[in-house]
Scaffold this motif. Structure first.
Motif, PDB file in Angstrom:
ATOM      1  N   ILE A   1      29.614  14.219  39.435  1.00 23.90           N
ATOM      2  CA  ILE A   1      30.652  14.562  38.450  1.00 23.90           C
ATOM      3  C   ILE A   1      30.133  15.641  37.505  1.00 23.90           C
ATOM      4  O   ILE A   1      30.832  16.618  37.200  1.00 23.90           O
ATOM      5  N   ALA A   2      28.887  15.467  37.048  1.00 24.71           N
ATOM      6  CA  ALA A   2      28.304  16.442  36.113  1.00 24.71           C
ATOM      7  C   ALA A   2      28.200  17.821  36.772  1.00 24.71           C
ATOM      8  O   ALA A   2      28.367  18.852  36.116  1.00 24.71           O
ATOM      9  N   ALA A   3      27.935  17.832  38.082  1.00 29.31           N
ATOM     10  CA  ALA A   3      27.797  19.121  38.781  1.00 29.31           C
ATOM     11  C   ALA A   3      29.142  19.829  38.917  1.00 29.31           C
ATOM     12  O   ALA A   3      29.234  21.046  38.712  1.00 29.31           O
ATOM     13  N   VAL A   4      30.196  19.059  39.258  1.00 32.28           N
ATOM     14  CA  VAL A   4      31.477  19.729  39.557  1.00 32.28           C
ATOM     15  C   VAL A   4      32.379  19.893  38.325  1.00 32.28           C
ATOM     16  O   VAL A   4      33.321  20.676  38.362  1.00 32.28           O
ATOM     17  N   ALA A   5      32.071  19.183  37.233  1.00 32.99           N
ATOM     18  CA  ALA A   5      32.951  19.230  36.047  1.00 32.99           C
ATOM     19  C   ALA A   5      33.181  20.648  35.520  1.00 32.99           C
ATOM     20  O   ALA A   5      34.298  20.976  35.113  1.00 32.99           O
ATOM     21  N   PRO A   6      32.160  21.525  35.500  1.00 29.41           N
ATOM     22  CA  PRO A   6      32.414  22.876  34.953  1.00 29.41           C
ATOM     23  C   PRO A   6      33.213  23.778  35.893  1.00 29.41           C
ATOM     24  O   PRO A   6      33.616  24.870  35.484  1.00 29.41           O
ATOM     25  N   LEU A   7      33.423  23.332  37.156  1.00 32.36           N
ATOM     26  CA  LEU A   7      34.031  24.240  38.145  1.00 32.36           C
ATOM     27  C   LEU A   7      35.406  24.788  37.738  1.00 32.36           C
ATOM     28  O   LEU A   7      35.656  25.992  37.907  1.00 32.36           O
ATOM     29  N   PRO A   8      36.336  23.954  37.201  1.00 34.07           N
ATOM     30  CA  PRO A   8      37.650  24.531  36.854  1.00 34.07           C
ATOM     31  C   PRO A   8      37.540  25.690  35.855  1.00 34.07           C
ATOM     32  O   PRO A   8      38.215  26.713  36.015  1.00 34.07           O
ATOM     33  N   VAL A   9      36.692  25.528  34.824  1.00 34.50           N
ATOM     34  CA  VAL A   9      36.549  26.606  33.830  1.00 34.50           C
ATOM     35  C   VAL A   9      35.876  27.814  34.476  1.00 34.50           C
ATOM     36  O   VAL A   9      36.229  28.972  34.212  1.00 34.50           O
ATOM     37  N   LEU A  10      34.897  27.534  35.334  1.00 34.85           N
ATOM     38  CA  LEU A  10      34.174  28.617  35.994  1.00 34.85           C
ATOM     39  C   LEU A  10      35.106  29.417  36.914  1.00 34.85           C
ATOM     40  O   LEU A  10      35.088  30.658  36.927  1.00 34.85           O
ATOM     41  N   VAL A  11      35.946  28.696  37.659  1.00 32.73           N
ATOM     42  CA  VAL A  11      36.889  29.374  38.570  1.00 32.73           C
ATOM     43  C   VAL A  11      37.904  30.185  37.762  1.00 32.73           C
ATOM     44  O   VAL A  11      38.245  31.325  38.128  1.00 32.73           O
ATOM     45  N   SER A  12      38.373  29.615  36.642  1.00 36.39           N
ATOM     46  CA  SER A  12      39.328  30.340  35.783  1.00 36.39           C
ATOM     47  C   SER A  12      38.695  31.635  35.261  1.00 36.39           C
ATOM     48  O   SER A  12      39.329  32.699  35.263  1.00 36.39           O
ATOM     49  N   ALA A  13      37.438  31.540  34.829  1.00 34.49           N
ATOM     50  CA  ALA A  13      36.739  32.735  34.329  1.00 34.49           C
ATOM     51  C   ALA A  13      36.588  33.769  35.437  1.00 34.49           C
ATOM     52  O   ALA A  13      36.794  34.970  35.216  1.00 34.49           O
ATOM     53  N   ALA A  14      36.237  33.299  36.637  1.00 30.69           N
ATOM     54  CA  ALA A  14      36.040  34.225  37.765  1.00 30.69           C
ATOM     55  C   ALA A  14      37.354  34.915  38.123  1.00 30.69           C
ATOM     56  O   ALA A  14      37.381  36.116  38.431  1.00 30.69           O
ATOM     57  N   HIS A  15      38.450  34.166  38.054  1.00 29.79           N
ATOM     58  CA  HIS A  15      39.765  34.732  38.372  1.00 29.79           C
ATOM     59  C   HIS A  15      40.139  35.830  37.361  1.00 29.79           C
ATOM     60  O   HIS A  15      40.548  36.933  37.743  1.00 29.79           O
ATOM     61  N   THR A  16      39.960  35.523  36.075  1.00 32.02           N
ATOM     62  CA  THR A  16      40.286  36.519  35.033  1.00 32.02           C
ATOM     63  C   THR A  16      39.360  37.721  35.155  1.00 32.02           C
ATOM     64  O   THR A  16      39.792  38.868  34.993  1.00 32.02           O
ATOM     65  N   LEU A  17      38.087  37.452  35.457  1.00 32.35           N
ATOM     66  CA  LEU A  17      37.124  38.546  35.611  1.00 32.35           C
ATOM     67  C   LEU A  17      37.537  39.475  36.760  1.00 32.35           C
ATOM     68  O   LEU A  17      37.438  40.696  36.647  1.00 32.35           O
ATOM     69  N   ARG A  18      38.017  38.882  37.851  1.00 33.00           N
ATOM     70  CA  ARG A  18      38.421  39.689  39.010  1.00 33.00           C
ATOM     71  C   ARG A  18      39.570  40.626  38.624  1.00 33.00           C
ATOM     72  O   ARG A  18      39.582  41.804  38.997  1.00 33.00           O
ATOM     73  N   ILE A  19      40.520  40.102  37.844  1.00 34.50           N
ATOM     74  CA  ILE A  19      41.654  40.950  37.415  1.00 34.50           C
ATOM     75  C   ILE A  19      41.144  42.065  36.486  1.00 34.50           C
ATOM     76  O   ILE A  19      41.475  43.244  36.662  1.00 34.50           O
ATOM     77  N   ALA A  20      40.310  41.675  35.497  1.00 35.74           N
ATOM     78  CA  ALA A  20      39.801  42.665  34.536  1.00 35.74           C
ATOM     79  C   ALA A  20      38.963  43.727  35.248  1.00 35.74           C
ATOM     80  O   ALA A  20      39.047  44.918  34.926  1.00 35.74           O
ATOM     81  N   ARG A  21      38.184  43.294  36.242  1.00 37.10           N
ATOM     82  CA  ARG A  21      37.341  44.240  36.988  1.00 37.10           C
ATOM     83  C   ARG A  21      38.204  45.256  37.730  1.00 37.10           C
ATOM     84  O   ARG A  21      37.881  46.449  37.784  1.00 37.10           O
ATOM     85  N   GLY A  22      39.323  44.774  38.291  1.00 32.72           N
ATOM     86  CA  GLY A  22      40.233  45.666  39.011  1.00 32.72           C
ATOM     87  C   GLY A  22      40.862  46.725  38.113  1.00 32.72           C
ATOM     88  O   GLY A  22      41.217  47.808  38.570  1.00 32.72           O
ATOM     89  N   LEU A  23      40.971  46.419  36.817  1.00 35.68           N
ATOM     90  CA  LEU A  23      41.616  47.342  35.878  1.00 35.68           C
ATOM     91  C   LEU A  23      40.634  48.347  35.286  1.00 35.68           C
ATOM     92  O   LEU A  23      41.055  49.250  34.561  1.00 35.68           O
ATOM     93  N   THR A  24      39.343  48.143  35.537  1.00 38.80           N
ATOM     94  CA  THR A  24      38.332  48.969  34.877  1.00 38.80           C
ATOM     95  C   THR A  24      37.713  49.943  35.878  1.00 38.80           C
ATOM     96  O   THR A  24      37.017  49.521  36.796  1.00 38.80           O
ATOM     97  N   PRO A  25      37.979  51.234  35.714  1.00 31.84           N
ATOM     98  CA  PRO A  25      37.406  52.200  36.654  1.00 31.84           C
ATOM     99  C   PRO A  25      35.885  52.242  36.541  1.00 31.84           C
ATOM    100  O   PRO A  25      35.335  51.949  35.472  1.00 31.84           O
ATOM    101  N   ALA A  26      35.238  52.593  37.652  1.00 37.59           N
ATOM    102  CA  ALA A  26      33.776  52.711  37.633  1.00 37.59           C
ATOM    103  C   ALA A  26      33.395  53.943  36.820  1.00 37.59           C
ATOM    104  O   ALA A  26      33.863  55.044  37.101  1.00 37.59           O
ATOM    105  N   VAL A  27      32.616  53.731  35.776  1.00 45.01           N
ATOM    106  CA  VAL A  27      32.127  54.846  34.957  1.00 45.01           C
ATOM    107  C   VAL A  27      30.608  54.696  34.856  1.00 45.01           C
ATOM    108  O   VAL A  27      30.089  53.591  35.025  1.00 45.01           O
TER     109      VAL A  27
END
Lengths: 104, 268
Positions: free
Chosen positions: B180-206
């Motif tokens: 339980i302790a290992a998997v408990a952070p997964l929902p927040v981690l997945v949410s962060a990864a999802h938002t990061l993927r969107i933000a990364r797509g919006l940011t051109p490589a500079v």
């Protein structure tokens, strides 16, 4: 009024427009136009990125609603948004007083 | 081409896809139904404005959620380790048995992964705490957060692997607690990864510029190695144990530095 004149104030104007009641994008633009008596006649597309940005910053929340079979995204102020609006109002009033005292 | 189709192409071009693109399309279509002559502007400019307006707040949100996930992962790791110590479970672990290699590799992965996650997580926060929202700063925050989230995932995977490998040696309640302790952070981690993927797509490589001079980085690395060696020697009551863990720390830091220094904007 030109869009450049509103630069820097659009966030506060949108927050103030949503201060009384939740509205969808088109209604926000209509309310801005009506409350400014036509002075703020924006390129309408510019308001939607602002709404999305304010929501991403946690100042607005939004949800879908269906009106006459049409899905609409309705925006409302969050608690943080209401606090931000209060701060921006106070800043504007202080700024406006200072400008008024110089120009008068 | 219709306004809607042109906007779809332009949103795609600036990196806005999926649910966000569909939502924007739906909102603007509703707007045009309210007023078919509405001056919504040029679709290209509109899409670029969405990307420009959203990349900073979405990066900030991803970093906030990511940091919460990292903190939760670290906290639960410490809690489980404390429970192991309080109930004297470390002695039960079969480090030298058939599954010893799995346990040792898991321990090493947790030790290195947790440190990389901690350091890169803090570094991801840095540009945002300093109030920077230029594209290079956002890109750095995104890369650092990605490294932190991958490292946290490695830690979670290692925790699960260790628990499964040793489950026959541990009491049932501790196996359940560890899982339980290992998997408990997964929902927040997945949410962060999802938002990061969107933000990364919006940011051109500079181009990004490194921030820290090499002597400062070397000093921080030396301090971390010394802290690990001294701390281990004191806690374990063994100079040899302190030296060996210090050596592992040194190799890990050197490896991570070689891998991450440039892409994460560390070395000037």
């Amino acid at each position: 009024m030109r869009a450049e004149s509103l630069k820097g104030h659009l966030d506060a104007l949108v927050l103030a427009t949503l201060g009384d009641e939740p509205l969808h994008g088109y209604a926000v633009i209509e309310a801005l136009r009506a409350r400014s008596e036509g002075a703020f006649d924006l390129a309408e597309g510019t308001v939607y990125p602002v709404l999305h940005r304010l929501e991403a910053d946690g100042l607005l929340t939004s949800s879908w609603s269906t009106v006459a079979g049409r899905r609409r995204r309705v925006y409302r102020l969050s608690r943080r948004g209401r606090a931000a609006l209060g701060r921006q109002r106070a800043e504007w009033q202080s700024f406006a007083r200072a400008v008024e005292s110089v120009l008068a | 081409m219709s306004f809607e189709r042109t906007l779809q192409v332009e949103l795609d071009r600036v990196g806005i896809h999926g649910a966000l693109a569909r939502r924007i399309q739906a909102e603007l279509s509703d707007h045009r139904r309210c007023d078919p002559e509405a001056p919504l502007g040029d679709p290209r400019e509109l899409a670029e404005r969405f990307a420009a307006d959203l990349r900073a707040p979405l990066t900030r949100r991803a970093v906030r959620h990511g940091f919460a996930a990292l903190a939760l992962t670290g906290l639960l790791l410490v809690v489980v380790a404390a429970v192991y110590s309080a109930t004297d479970q470390w002695a039960r672990l079969d480090v030298f048995g058939a599954r010893g290699a799995v346990v040792a590799a898991g321990g090493l992965a947790i030790m290195i992964g947790a440190q990389v996650a901690f350091v890169t997580g803090l570094l991801a926060l840095a540009p945002l705490v300093l109030g920077r929202s230029d594209q290079a700063s956002l890109l750095l925050a995104q890369r650092r957060l990605a490294a932190a989230l991958v490292s946290a995932s490695v830690v979670i995977g290692a925790e699960l692997t260790q628990t499964v490998a040793q489950r026959h040696l541990l009491p049932g309640w501790l196996v359940v607690l560890s899982m339980i302790a290992a998997v408990a952070p997964l929902p927040v981690l997945v949410s962060a990864a999802h938002t990061l993927r969107i933000a990364r797509g919006l940011t051109p490589a500079v181009p990004v510029r490194g921030l820290f001079p090499t002597p400062l980085l070397a000093g921080v690395a030396f301090a971390a190695i010394a802290a690990m060696a001294l701390g281990s020697a004191v806690v374990e009551g063994s100079a040899a144990e302190g030296l060996s863990r210090g050596a592992i720390e040194a190799v890990a830091i050197a490896g991570c530095f070689a891998l991450f220094a440039r892409p994460l904007g560390l070395r000037r």
